[in-house]
Scaffold this active site. Structure first.
Site, PDB file in Angstrom:
ATOM      1  N   ASP A  35       0.829  -1.208   0.000  1.00  0.00           N
ATOM      2  CA  ASP A  35       0.000   0.000   0.000  1.00  0.00           C
ATOM      3  C   ASP A  35       0.864   1.258   0.000  1.00  0.00           C
ATOM      4  O   ASP A  35       0.632   2.193   0.760  1.00  0.00           O
ATOM      5  CB  ASP A  35      -0.950  -0.001   1.204  1.00  0.00           C
ATOM      6  CG  ASP A  35      -1.970   1.139   1.154  1.00  0.00           C
ATOM      7  OD1 ASP A  35      -2.293   1.602   0.039  1.00  0.00           O
ATOM      8  OD2 ASP A  35      -2.418   1.581   2.232  1.00  0.00           O
TER       9      ASP A  35
ATOM     10  N   HIS B 232      -2.412   0.354  11.940  1.00  0.00           N
ATOM     11  CA  HIS B 232      -2.241  -1.054  11.562  1.00  0.00           C
ATOM     12  C   HIS B 232      -0.786  -1.397  11.286  1.00  0.00           C
ATOM     13  O   HIS B 232       0.062  -0.513  11.145  1.00  0.00           O
ATOM     14  CB  HIS B 232      -3.083  -1.369  10.320  1.00  0.00           C
ATOM     15  CG  HIS B 232      -2.944  -0.343   9.228  1.00  0.00           C
ATOM     16  ND1 HIS B 232      -3.868   0.652   9.023  1.00  0.00           N
ATOM     17  CD2 HIS B 232      -1.975  -0.148   8.297  1.00  0.00           C
ATOM     18  CE1 HIS B 232      -3.486   1.408   8.021  1.00  0.00           C
ATOM     19  NE2 HIS B 232      -2.334   0.944   7.556  1.00  0.00           N
TER      20      HIS B 232
ATOM     21  N   ASP C  23      -0.733   8.701  10.754  1.00  0.00           N
ATOM     22  CA  ASP C  23      -1.606   8.279   9.670  1.00  0.00           C
ATOM     23  C   ASP C  23      -2.896   7.655  10.207  1.00  0.00           C
ATOM     24  O   ASP C  23      -2.873   6.898  11.173  1.00  0.00           O
ATOM     25  CB  ASP C  23      -0.848   7.260   8.800  1.00  0.00           C
ATOM     26  CG  ASP C  23      -1.691   6.719   7.674  1.00  0.00           C
ATOM     27  OD1 ASP C  23      -1.954   7.477   6.726  1.00  0.00           O
ATOM     28  OD2 ASP C  23      -2.094   5.541   7.743  1.00  0.00           O
TER      29      ASP C  23
ATOM     30  N   GLU D 186      -3.179  13.206   9.974  1.00  0.00           N
ATOM     31  CA  GLU D 186      -3.902  12.944   8.741  1.00  0.00           C
ATOM     32  C   GLU D 186      -5.339  12.653   9.141  1.00  0.00           C
ATOM     33  O   GLU D 186      -5.672  11.550   9.585  1.00  0.00           O
ATOM     34  CB  GLU D 186      -3.301  11.758   7.988  1.00  0.00           C
ATOM     35  CG  GLU D 186      -3.900  11.600   6.591  1.00  0.00           C
ATOM     36  CD  GLU D 186      -4.388  10.200   6.262  1.00  0.00           C
ATOM     37  OE1 GLU D 186      -4.757   9.976   5.103  1.00  0.00           O
ATOM     38  OE2 GLU D 186      -4.418   9.349   7.159  1.00  0.00           O
TER      39      GLU D 186
ATOM     40  N   ARG E 298      -3.493   5.401  -8.665  1.00  0.00           N
ATOM     41  CA  ARG E 298      -2.733   6.450  -7.994  1.00  0.00           C
ATOM     42  C   ARG E 298      -1.284   6.488  -8.473  1.00  0.00           C
ATOM     43  O   ARG E 298      -0.593   7.503  -8.328  1.00  0.00           O
ATOM     44  CB  ARG E 298      -2.782   6.265  -6.472  1.00  0.00           C
ATOM     45  CG  ARG E 298      -4.157   6.518  -5.876  1.00  0.00           C
ATOM     46  CD  ARG E 298      -4.208   6.206  -4.394  1.00  0.00           C
ATOM     47  NE  ARG E 298      -3.914   4.799  -4.124  1.00  0.00           N
ATOM     48  CZ  ARG E 298      -3.884   4.263  -2.903  1.00  0.00           C
ATOM     49  NH1 ARG E 298      -4.140   5.024  -1.847  1.00  0.00           N
ATOM     50  NH2 ARG E 298      -3.615   2.988  -2.732  1.00  0.00           N
TER      51      ARG E 298
END
Length: 590
Positions: free
Chosen positions: A113, A156, A256, A298, A490
């Site tokens: 990711d 996570h 994050d 964020e 992206r």
């Protein structure tokens, strides 16, 4: 003699212990947490302690008018951390004082990711460098007046993290670091109230793991296991890793997905009170151990949700937040030739108070999610769904008359929802103008690019450029031929930096020269006292829906920017009778 740490800790101890015990009611865990703090301070080198003292004397250093940020992937910009160090003269030439390197901690490959699946929070990914090289880079950046920002993924870990691997092997202690269930009873109760982050590409909030025969909470992707902050050992371990980065010289921690970190059955598991308790604890830890460091949150939420993440003057949380909503509204204003929604959104942020500080930006590593204020849209006679569809179809170039060259991300045919990808230059029309050799559209594209940068630089907070935007870098369509990257649009704007194009910033008549010079002029504008941290910012009625009027004031000094979001000439009439005729996409300073 009382140490600096003990002096700072004495100021926060009562509140920190109260909040920790309120969360966990575990005195032994509290003692381990405090021991971890003392150990981190003991490991902090003198050069960083000197910076701590300087920042304590100037706690609003990050609000200086000279702040200019840039975000980049180290490998795409210069290959690795050593390459970034070699290119420091380029960053200094641009005037960068804040460098955000995208995730560079150890990650699985290729499924990570973009680095937000972390395998080891204490080690640099070997593909990018070593811990020693990161320390050397932070020292070189400090010597150049540049503060380094790194992401810290709080919510996570990768499913290849040591804790996850132990959990898969049946370690009950490691399983307690996550949310693991033998059947669907509790997962199904969560699913009743918890929204899905990626309903199309990663539906549901739980993933079955065959190794331990349990369902695991995975809010984002199946290979990202949500951490269980109801376990005090998770908070202690993650805070230790934060401080480890701070002791390597990282000065800004971008935390994050922070709204997601506390889970409670029967809720949306977003923005819960315990989230703020944890962020407040982390803020106090930093003020005790490494006060040179600041927290950037964020928080992709509506303006009304943001104030809580700053805390209060007496009990602050994040030092600053990403200005996601302004970014989205800027792109909406440009496509719609209508700045009314943008003005309302700016006013909503300004109403949060002077303690709220934002990082303004046009593009970053992520997509543009069209999360506009639907109530505000309706009050202006705008249909929220049709407007959203117009925007993403305009920016992927499908809408008739569009000058943009972008691509959709996460299109959902059921809800007709989608996000948009592309570089600033391509979304503003430069790619299509160059492809069609259209001189008129070329000129318009350059004006749009500089208008958008001018708007972001004039607002409260400071500007963060996306690497490549300063030279008008275009989309990287080559990602479609890479099987490891093709599924994520992206990657269209996650492009390798083009150093040949960067060299053209010195050649008149090139788009690189025009954009570089325009950004430099905007940066020089910010030397005016009206850009000091304590300057007042407000919007004004312009008498024209295509024109945004923003005013900055400090003492007797006043500066007003008029920004025309249209390709047509527009007239603006300000309160008090002042007027101006604006050319297409002009930013006029009064």
């Amino acid at each position: 003699m009382t140490s600096e740490f003990e002096r700072r800790f004495a100021r926060h101890r009562d509140e920190l212990e109260w909040l920790f015990m309120e969360l966990y009611d575990d005195r032994d865990a509290l003692h381990r947490f405090e021991a971890m703090m003392r150990e981190a301070w003991a490991c902090r080198e003198e050069e960083l302690r000197a910076l701590d003292r300087a920042r304590e004397a100037n706690p609003l250093w990050y609000r200086g008018a000279d702040m200019l940020g840039m975000t980049m992937y180290a490998d795409l910009f210069a290959g690795n951390l050593r390459g970034v160090m070699e290119q420091l003269p380029y960053l200094k030439e641009l005037g960068v004082t804040y460098l955000h390197l995208m995730p560079l901690l150890k990650m699985p490959h290729p499924q990570n990711d973009g680095g937000y699946a972390v395998e080891d929070f204490d080690a640099v990914d070997p593909a990018l460098g070593t811990n020693e090289e990161l320390i050397a880079l932070t020292r070189a950046l400090r010597a150049s007046g540049i503060s380094l920002c790194l992401d810290f993924v709080m919510n996570h870990t990768a499913d290849t993290h040591e804790w996850a691997m132990r959990a898969k092997a049946g370690d009950a202690q490691a399983q307690a670091y996550y949310f693991c269930y033998p059947d669907r009873a509790i997962p199904d109760r969560y699913e009743q109230t918890v929204p899905q982050v990626f309903p199309s590409t990663a539906p549901g909030n739980f993933t079955w793991n065959e190794d331990m025969r349990r369902w695991v909470l995975t809010s984002f992707y199946p290979f990202q296991w949500d951490l269980n902050y109801r376990n005090p050992e998770v908070l202690t371990a993650m805070t230790r890793s934060m401080l480890h980065l701070a002791n390597m010289g990282v000065e800004v921690l971008r935390i994050d997905a922070v709204p997601y970190i506390w889970k409670e059955l029967g809720t949306s598991c977003r923005n819960l009170p315990q989230v703020h308790t944890i962020v407040r604890i982390i803020r106090m830890v930093i003020e005790c151990v490494c006060p040179a460091v600041i927290l950037k949150g964020e928080v992709v939420m509506a303006p009304k949700e943001l104030a809580a993440y700053f805390g209060t003057p007496e009990k602050p949380e994040c030092h600053m937040l990403y200005n996601v909503s302004t970014m989205v509204n800027l792109w909406s204003a440009l496509a719609a030739r209508d700045a009314r929604l943008l003005r309302r959104q700016i006013d909503a942020l300004l109403a949060l108070g002077e303690g709220c500080w934002f990082v303004n930006y046009l593009r970053c590593h992520d997509d543009i999610g069209w999360g506009l204020d639907e109530d505000a849209e309706r009050s202006l006679g705008i249909d929220p769904q049709l407007h959203k569809e117009y925007l993403y179809r305009f920016y992927d170039g499908e809408f008739p008359g569009s000058w943009s060259a972008g691509e959709l991300y996460n299109y959902d045919p059921a809800t007709r929802d989608a996000r948009s990808c592309g570089t600033t230059a391509s979304l503003c029309g430069l790619e299509n103008a160059l492809r069609g050799q259209d001189d008129a559209q070329y000129d318009m594209a350059l004006k749009r690019i500089l208008l958008m940068h001018g708007a972001a630089m004039f607002l409260q907070g400071f500007m963060m450029l996306s690497s490549g935007d300063e030279i008008g870098q275009l989309n990287g369509w080559g990602y479609l031929s890479d099987p490891d990257r093709a599924a994520d649009s992206r990657n269209l704007h996650r492009t390798r930096f083009d150093w040949q194009r960067a060299a053209l910033r010195e050649k008149q008549g090139t788009p690189e020269y025009a954009i570089w010079r325009g950004i430099q002029q905007l940066r020089e504008l910010r030397a005016h006292p009206c850009f000091d941290a304590d300057a007042a910012v407000s919007t004004l009625e312009s008498g024209n829906r295509a024109v945004l009027a923003v005013r900055r004031e400090k003492g007797n000094e006043r500066m007003t920017a008029l920004l025309n979001f249209s390709e047509q000439e527009q007239d603006a009439l300000l309160p008090g009778g002042a007027s101006a005729a604006l050319s297409p996409y002009e930013m006029r300073i009064l």
